[in-house]
Each structure stands twice: as C-alpha cells, then as structure tokens.
Design an enzyme around this catalytic site. Sequence first.
Site, PDB file in Angstrom:
ATOM      1  N   HIS A 191       0.817  -1.218   0.000  1.00  0.00           N
ATOM      2  CA  HIS A 191       0.000   0.000   0.000  1.00  0.00           C
ATOM      3  C   HIS A 191       0.849   1.265   0.000  1.00  0.00           C
ATOM      4  O   HIS A 191       0.472   2.269  -0.617  1.00  0.00           O
ATOM      5  CB  HIS A 191      -0.961  -0.021   1.193  1.00  0.00           C
ATOM      6  CG  HIS A 191      -2.015  -1.067   1.073  1.00  0.00           C
ATOM      7  ND1 HIS A 191      -3.007  -1.020   0.121  1.00  0.00           N
ATOM      8  CD2 HIS A 191      -2.202  -2.237   1.720  1.00  0.00           C
ATOM      9  CE1 HIS A 191      -3.768  -2.092   0.219  1.00  0.00           C
ATOM     10  NE2 HIS A 191      -3.297  -2.848   1.186  1.00  0.00           N
ATOM     11  N   ARG A 298     -10.965   2.857  -4.140  1.00  0.00           N
ATOM     12  CA  ARG A 298     -10.847   1.984  -2.962  1.00  0.00           C
ATOM     13  C   ARG A 298     -11.653   2.595  -1.816  1.00  0.00           C
ATOM     14  O   ARG A 298     -11.131   3.365  -1.010  1.00  0.00           O
ATOM     15  CB  ARG A 298      -9.377   1.837  -2.561  1.00  0.00           C
ATOM     16  CG  ARG A 298      -8.468   1.294  -3.663  1.00  0.00           C
ATOM     17  CD  ARG A 298      -7.033   1.190  -3.165  1.00  0.00           C
ATOM     18  NE  ARG A 298      -6.127   0.710  -4.183  1.00  0.00           N
ATOM     19  CZ  ARG A 298      -5.438   1.503  -5.017  1.00  0.00           C
ATOM     20  NH1 ARG A 298      -5.558   2.829  -4.930  1.00  0.00           N
ATOM     21  NH2 ARG A 298      -4.624   0.990  -5.905  1.00  0.00           N
ATOM     22  N   ARG A 334     -15.259   0.140  -5.607  1.00  0.00           N
ATOM     23  CA  ARG A 334     -15.210  -1.162  -4.944  1.00  0.00           C
ATOM     24  C   ARG A 334     -15.810  -1.041  -3.558  1.00  0.00           C
ATOM     25  O   ARG A 334     -15.466  -0.120  -2.803  1.00  0.00           O
ATOM     26  CB  ARG A 334     -13.761  -1.640  -4.853  1.00  0.00           C
ATOM     27  CG  ARG A 334     -13.596  -2.955  -4.108  1.00  0.00           C
ATOM     28  CD  ARG A 334     -12.166  -3.454  -4.189  1.00  0.00           C
ATOM     29  NE  ARG A 334     -11.227  -2.658  -3.421  1.00  0.00           N
ATOM     30  CZ  ARG A 334      -9.900  -2.764  -3.506  1.00  0.00           C
ATOM     31  NH1 ARG A 334      -9.361  -3.616  -4.348  1.00  0.00           N
ATOM     32  NH2 ARG A 334      -9.110  -2.025  -2.762  1.00  0.00           N
ATOM     33  N   GLU A 433      -9.926 -11.994  -8.300  1.00  0.00           N
ATOM     34  CA  GLU A 433      -8.651 -12.036  -7.593  1.00  0.00           C
ATOM     35  C   GLU A 433      -8.409 -13.367  -6.885  1.00  0.00           C
ATOM     36  O   GLU A 433      -7.393 -13.535  -6.210  1.00  0.00           O
ATOM     37  CB  GLU A 433      -8.566 -10.881  -6.586  1.00  0.00           C
ATOM     38  CG  GLU A 433      -9.765 -10.745  -5.677  1.00  0.00           C
ATOM     39  CD  GLU A 433      -9.815  -9.417  -4.947  1.00  0.00           C
ATOM     40  OE1 GLU A 433      -8.779  -8.741  -4.832  1.00  0.00           O
ATOM     41  OE2 GLU A 433     -10.921  -9.040  -4.485  1.00  0.00           O
ATOM     42  N   ASN A 456      -2.812  -7.966  -7.883  1.00  0.00           N
ATOM     43  CA  ASN A 456      -1.980  -8.009  -6.676  1.00  0.00           C
ATOM     44  C   ASN A 456      -2.323  -9.242  -5.841  1.00  0.00           C
ATOM     45  O   ASN A 456      -1.443  -9.995  -5.414  1.00  0.00           O
ATOM     46  CB  ASN A 456      -2.186  -6.741  -5.838  1.00  0.00           C
ATOM     47  CG  ASN A 456      -1.828  -5.491  -6.606  1.00  0.00           C
ATOM     48  OD1 ASN A 456      -1.178  -5.554  -7.639  1.00  0.00           O
ATOM     49  ND2 ASN A 456      -2.265  -4.347  -6.117  1.00  0.00           N
ATOM     50  N   ASP A 457      -3.623  -9.461  -5.606  1.00  0.00           N
ATOM     51  CA  ASP A 457      -4.042 -10.637  -4.833  1.00  0.00           C
ATOM     52  C   ASP A 457      -4.064 -11.898  -5.689  1.00  0.00           C
ATOM     53  O   ASP A 457      -3.770 -12.993  -5.196  1.00  0.00           O
ATOM     54  CB  ASP A 457      -5.418 -10.400  -4.202  1.00  0.00           C
ATOM     55  CG  ASP A 457      -5.314  -9.727  -2.838  1.00  0.00           C
ATOM     56  OD1 ASP A 457      -4.218  -9.768  -2.241  1.00  0.00           O
ATOM     57  OD2 ASP A 457      -6.320  -9.164  -2.372  1.00  0.00           O
ATOM     58  N   ARG A 467       2.610 -11.333  -0.594  1.00  0.00           N
ATOM     59  CA  ARG A 467       3.221 -10.295  -1.429  1.00  0.00           C
ATOM     60  C   ARG A 467       4.077  -9.317  -0.631  1.00  0.00           C
ATOM     61  O   ARG A 467       4.853  -8.567  -1.207  1.00  0.00           O
ATOM     62  CB  ARG A 467       2.136  -9.536  -2.196  1.00  0.00           C
ATOM     63  CG  ARG A 467       1.257  -8.634  -1.344  1.00  0.00           C
ATOM     64  CD  ARG A 467       0.085  -8.132  -2.160  1.00  0.00           C
ATOM     65  NE  ARG A 467      -0.573  -6.995  -1.520  1.00  0.00           N
ATOM     66  CZ  ARG A 467      -1.726  -6.484  -1.890  1.00  0.00           C
ATOM     67  NH1 ARG A 467      -2.348  -6.996  -2.921  1.00  0.00           N
ATOM     68  NH2 ARG A 467      -2.256  -5.466  -1.260  1.00  0.00           N
ATOM     69  N   CYS A 504      -7.355  -3.758 -12.467  1.00  0.00           N
ATOM     70  CA  CYS A 504      -7.060  -2.637 -11.580  1.00  0.00           C
ATOM     71  C   CYS A 504      -5.889  -2.934 -10.650  1.00  0.00           C
ATOM     72  O   CYS A 504      -5.600  -2.156  -9.742  1.00  0.00           O
ATOM     73  CB  CYS A 504      -8.289  -2.254 -10.764  1.00  0.00           C
ATOM     74  SG  CYS A 504      -8.934  -3.591  -9.741  1.00  0.00           S
TER      75      CYS A 504
END
Length: 573
Positions: A191, A298, A334, A433, A456-457, A467, A504
């Site tokens: 993040h 987000r 989201r 994801e 990412n996930d 990660r 995304c």
Amino acid sequence: MAKQLKGIAASDGVAIAKAYMLVDPDLSFDKKTIDNPDAEIKRLQDALDASKAELELIKSKAAKSLGEEEAEVFEAHITILSDPELIGNIEDKIKNDSVNAEQALKDVTDGFIETFEAMTDNQYMQERAGDIRDVTKRVLSHLLGVELPNPALIDSEVVVVTHDLTPSDTAQLDRKFVKGFITDIGGRTSHSAIMSRTLEIPAIVGSEKATTDIKAGDTVVIDGMHGLALVNPDADEVAKYQKMQKDFLAQKAEWEKLRDEKTSSRDGVHFDLAANIGTPDDIKGVIDNGAEAVGLFRSEFLYMDSSELPTEDDQFEAYKQVVSGMNGKQVVIRTMDIGGDKQLPYLPLPDEMNPFLGYRAIRISLDRTDLFRTQLRALLRASAYGKLAIMFPMIATVAEFKKAKAIFEDEKQKMVKAGTKIGDNIQVGMMMEIPAAAMIADKLAKYVDFFSIGTNDLIQYSFAADRGNEKVSYLYQPYNPSLLRLIKNTIDASHKEGKWTGMCGEMAGDQTAVPILMGLGLDEFSMSATSVLKTRSLMKRLDTKEMKKLADKAVTEAETNDDVIKLVNDAIK
C-alpha cells in the site's frame, strides 16, 4: 563515494533532500524510587504542557490538510491530558509510591486502558483505550526527552526514511515538503508503494536496511526508476542525479502532450485507460493525467481515514464528489475491502492464523449486512450524479456474487419505491482475484456486468506467496504463463457473454505486461494516475495483431516468467 542502498523501484522520479526518520524512538525506562515528589510532579506537568502544545499545533495543521472533522481526534487527546481524574491518579501514585513520573504514568494509564478495553458492549468507550495509549506515548516522550516523529509536522523538503509506511502515515504526507521516501520492507504492490504513485512521490521500498544505514539529516538521493538510494552523495553524484531528474521531467512533459488524446494502438484499436484512487481528492490527479475513467475507487480508505464508521451521508458526499468530478466518465467503486492488512481500530476483527485468507472484504459485507446496506444506499444515491459502476471484492463463488447482487437489488428497489433519484444502468461487477473464481469465469460471466482483475491478490493466491514477504518475493511473477492463462480465461469468458474485463492491479500499468494484455484483449487498464500517460505513449507504438501473436506465445509456449520477459523484449525492442 556515497553509500548505496538497493531496493524495489516503487514510484518513478528522482528526489534529493535531507533524511527525515519516521521511526518510533526507544521509550523504555527504569522504575526509580524518588525522594522529591514535588519535583517529579513538576516534571509530569511540564511534559503534559508540552504534549498539549504539540497537539494544538498538530490539530491546526491537520485541520488545514485533512479537514476540521479529522482534526477533532487531536482535540480529544488534548481533553484527556486535562482530565483531573487521570492526572490526579498519576500525581497520587508519585506521592504515595515514591516512583518516578514515567512509572506512575504507565501504571495509571495501563489501568485505564484495561478498563476501557473490557467495555465490549460500548464501542465508543473501547475506542478511548487507543486514545489513552497514544497520549501516554506522547507524554512519555517528553518525560524522556525523546522526539516523536510526526509526518504532519514536516515543514521543509525531506526524504522520509521508515521501516514501513502505513496508509494513515501516507495520508499525512505533504507533497510540498516530502520529496520521496524509502522503506525497509514492502513490495511494488504494498500500500505504501501504491500510495506513493498516487501522490507522485519518488519511492523505494524493501531496501531492508534504510533505517539502520541512514541517519537523520543525511542527504539522500532517491532514484525511483531503478530502486537505488545514495546516502551523502558527493558533488558529482548530486549533479548526475539532478540531470536525471531534469531528464525525467522533460520526458513527463512529452507524455503530457498526450493528455487529451484517446488511447489507441498503432492500428487504431481503442482501449480505456483508467486510474485507481483512494480518496475524492485524488480526482485532480486523474484529470491532470488524462485518464478516461476511474477503474478503482478503494472505498475502504473512507473507513480507514475515520475514527468511526462513516455514515451513509458521509459516504454519499465522498462518492458524489468523485462521480460528479469525472464529468460523465465512468467511476468504478469497490465496496469495502477491509481485513488482511487493512484493519479498523473501531471494528475489531477476529484474530486469525491467515487473515488474508479469512474474514475480509465481501465476507464481512455478507456477514455484517448492516454495514453493506449502508454503503450500497450511499452508492445508489451518488449514482444520480454521473456514470457509476459497483464491484464486489474477494468473490470466490457464484453463490457469493448472487447473494451480494440480491442485497444490492433489494436496496435499489426500496429507494426507487421511496422516490429517491438514482442513476440509470448502474453496472454491477466483481473483482477477479481468487484463482478458483478465475477458473469458473464462464459461469460468473453470466451474472456480472464486468470483471476487474485484481492482480496483486491474484498473483499472491496463485503462487501461495505473501506479497509483503521479502523471503518469497521471487514468487511475485506477474508474467508467469500460469497467471496469464487465468487472465486469458477471464477475458475470454467475459467477451463470450458480451461483457467487458478491466484490470485494476498494478500489473495494468506495468510496461512489460501491457503488450501482452493488449494481445489478450483486455478492455480497460486501470493504474496509478501517474502511469497513464507513459502507458498511452507505449500503446500508440504497438500493433494489436502483433501483440496477439506475442500473447499466444506467452500463454502456450513460454514456461517461465523470464521466458515471457524475453518474448516481450524481443517483440518491442
């Protein structure tokens, strides 16, 4: 010759400034027996006064940068430091037990914290435990003569050096003064890295030893393109990086010329280039960088930046600001993605062995439908002000999506019946994801309006590799053929049903991945706003027919992540 630190390039650009150490100091102390209680009480009062003065300054700055409501938390802290019961108990402890102020402070506040934390039936009182913990730390720092770092008080150009940068820390950074940062831990998808790109701050993460090898006041160069930091560079090295900084700004100026152009390939195929945001204030960066949509808002940051659950009206105002600010361009929001590494102090979650695999995201929303319905009502109200799409995170099964969609439809019908104005044709989709979901994309595609691939996930779960863990960072393989097959399966399934697929995750703006994703037929690329123009420039040079051949080879012939990188380099050199 300067000391060099190597890390992960997280955000493009070059920064040269003095180091600001955002590191918690050592607040340990020894219990002492004292023979002059009055002198010890005077030490306590001086520390309390200094703490209150510091909080007044922080409150003033926070009111300007974050708003009056956000600054109220500091007023609560000032009130605690003026509480006669709390202060009286500490003074009595000093007198009666003949202990130093540090020990008396800890003993009394520990008791208050324990009492408040035990009030499980009163959320407001439970939250006071955190406030007391914070003010205790501040008073203790003044008793020990140790300075607490506070990013909100930075008032000169600096490079922030820290073990890790939390979302709340990042939210306090003022781009006017914070020219870059470097962390010990983290990866390109952490993040702190994502926020650095949103803020357009050059950054390096995962350096492992920034906080031990850099001292406060050192001159630091941050090369965010190559993941390299220099500590106390000589004049020649400074000149070299000043030129690099100038060249980078010149390149940005060239990309800027593409701001108002549509995104299309060399052979005229159009793609949507969108931006990811965390707050309504990020819309300016979206527009300034020429993005054609918001591919991911987000919404959890509204919850993380608040000291309590945001109300329906609070959320509505934020969503309305974003939707109306995009002037008719699509905004995909989201729903709350809390859990894993995103915790809320006012919404305690169960302790779990594997929180990333546990109670999080849509799983919380489907369990706590009161929170979910509040958010959906706010979103429905905001849909009247622009083109809004909604997506659910962490969907694993068809049943989960259908249950979430049913709650959405129920709230929608109630609002229509009540005469509340809502937008037409609100699209409802899901994050892709979880590998299990990607494998049944053909089934899910019958019910969704769109997919948005959260790489990412998806990468993390596909390779069973955290990660944020440097020990297994070699398994962060965004170009591995296995992952590309999951992505292709998702895109193909959506197109077969006449739906669209976006991405995304950070992979959408990865210059190595973009040619392959174009070849796979990805419809929307959503990334940090600062990556939009660079990606548009790349796309204009590529022919989709050639990229389709490249993607086919990557999916069917390549065996490794490195094989795919070589294919891309050979194809676009």
